[in-house]
Design an enzyme around this catalytic site. Sequence first.
Site, PDB file in Angstrom:
ATOM      1  N   ASN A 349       0.841  -1.200   0.000  1.00 37.81           N
ATOM      2  CA  ASN A 349       0.000   0.000   0.000  1.00 37.81           C
ATOM      3  C   ASN A 349       0.881   1.257   0.000  1.00 37.81           C
ATOM      4  O   ASN A 349       0.680   2.194   0.776  1.00 37.81           O
ATOM      5  CB  ASN A 349      -0.929   0.010   1.216  1.00 37.81           C
ATOM      6  CG  ASN A 349      -2.181   0.838   0.978  1.00 37.81           C
ATOM      7  OD1 ASN A 349      -2.380   1.399  -0.103  1.00 37.81           O
ATOM      8  ND2 ASN A 349      -3.027   0.932   1.988  1.00 37.81           N
ATOM      9  N   HIS A 385      -9.961   3.399   8.099  1.00 41.41           N
ATOM     10  CA  HIS A 385     -10.419   2.088   7.638  1.00 41.41           C
ATOM     11  C   HIS A 385     -11.846   1.783   8.095  1.00 41.41           C
ATOM     12  O   HIS A 385     -12.574   1.075   7.400  1.00 41.41           O
ATOM     13  CB  HIS A 385      -9.482   0.987   8.126  1.00 41.41           C
ATOM     14  CG  HIS A 385      -8.270   0.801   7.274  1.00 41.41           C
ATOM     15  ND1 HIS A 385      -7.093   1.485   7.472  1.00 41.41           N
ATOM     16  CD2 HIS A 385      -8.057   0.011   6.192  1.00 41.41           C
ATOM     17  CE1 HIS A 385      -6.204   1.126   6.566  1.00 41.41           C
ATOM     18  NE2 HIS A 385      -6.767   0.230   5.778  1.00 41.41           N
TER      19      HIS A 385
END
Length: 525
Positions: A349, A385
Amino acid sequence: MVVTMLSDATGVPEPVLRLLLSILTAYPVALFYHIAFLRPMKTKWAPFIRNLYVVVTGLSISYFFNGSDIKHSLITTIVTWFICYFGDLIGNRELACAVSFIFNFSYLLVGYYVTSTDEYDVDWTMPHCVLCLRMIGFSMDFMDGAKFLKSSAPEKKTIDNKKIDPPVTQANLKAPKQPISFEKNVQLPTLPPLIETIGYAYFFGSFMIGPQFSFHLYRKLITMSLYADVNNIPAGSYKCALKSFFIGALYLGIQQIGVAYFPMSYLLTKEYNAEPLFVRLVSMWFAGKFAFTKYLGIWTLAEGSCILSGISFNGYDDNGNPEWNGLANVDMMKFEFSTSLNQIVGAFNTNTNLWTKIYIFKRLIFLGNKNLSSIGALLFLALWHGLHPGYYFCFFLEFVDIETEKRCVKRLEPYTKQLYDPMNKSNSIMILRRLHKVACWFGQTCGLHYAMVSFELLKWNRVIPAYNSVYWIGHIVVFSLLLADIILPRKRVKKIEDKNNTKLALNEKTKVISDYVNGTKIKEQ
């Protein structure tokens, strides 16, 4: 209707199928952009035309995935632009940036609260979390751009009858490259037009699941300033895009096979608890591994359309060959064979981690402590998230793991660095070096996969039973190592009083061994 039929026929949940089809649709869209627009156009409207194509196609793909929920991304994009506009109007971009941050982050969190279920949700909040970072970064770049208004701007070349930034050339790439997603000078002295901001928000190759990149890079694409010679676009993008497609598809295929044998849900069953401890630990290791494989596959698949569009052009390598890995979100080889968690941060990521470093970690410098800044950045990522406690459990453990690893590496360095001395080429040293790397790789993967369990299971009533089944062994090991480092005395280093020896030692310290152990650069002593 067609998607529903395909879902019934394949057994793939409809939201997941829509996600895959949206990512795959970006390929023909990017191919047409490459053929029709990745070339000079003899009109002053060229950047507008390119941007308009991105807006139309991006909104179309978004509507296919989100349906009427597309309103959420439109609202946040347009409102963010007007917040910046009025902030500039009153001469207070800092206030505009703060309001934009609160607005975008709050909108996302409310979305999570309204739509959240007990599972990983594939709905409008998935692309919206990408948009949230994009709009926050956009407003911060606009805030920072005020500084450039007080100084003279560098000269700029004109392509398509529009002033743009100097292009990337082979000559200026001999120096170490900056990541193209967020280069050094991404500030926005003036507010871009709303239509360009919408194009940036809905860029077809990245708005679904990333990668993140600055508006500065997007403008370089639509103005063609990304290339030194617009009449001669570097070759290789088709081949690299195809490679990304097949590697991404391969990883997703492996993931589907892997989770059939090691599903995360198996960790909650009576059958799992009846297994010997060693078998339980192995099953947990593989469950965590295949959870990561899912992200590796989907990000690599999405990268292909970015390559096709031309935005991933990363200059030239040392041999003069064009590189198309500018927006790679994962370094497969580095991730698979990393010997430390520190290396994983730079391989997994990648662009989101870079975004967090630039826009969150470095902005927390006022705290005066790197650990506090790291905790703040990780807390932000956990909130970003979602609201499930598993995210916070995972990121907290990540912080402790990395801190423990850093301390252990520093304590063991006097014993391990001789293994990486290039002068030591004996067979025994080579064997010990390989064994050390394998041990570091195994330790890193155990910590990584163990922490991934809470990230995937999400809820306390599932996370706690899963860790209970292995007696919280991962937590016990890492906290024991951390406590031991704090308690045990450190080896004292004797001062070299002899001037000649001191001078020799200083000279030798300048020689850097280009091998890394546990993410730490080892210097020859």
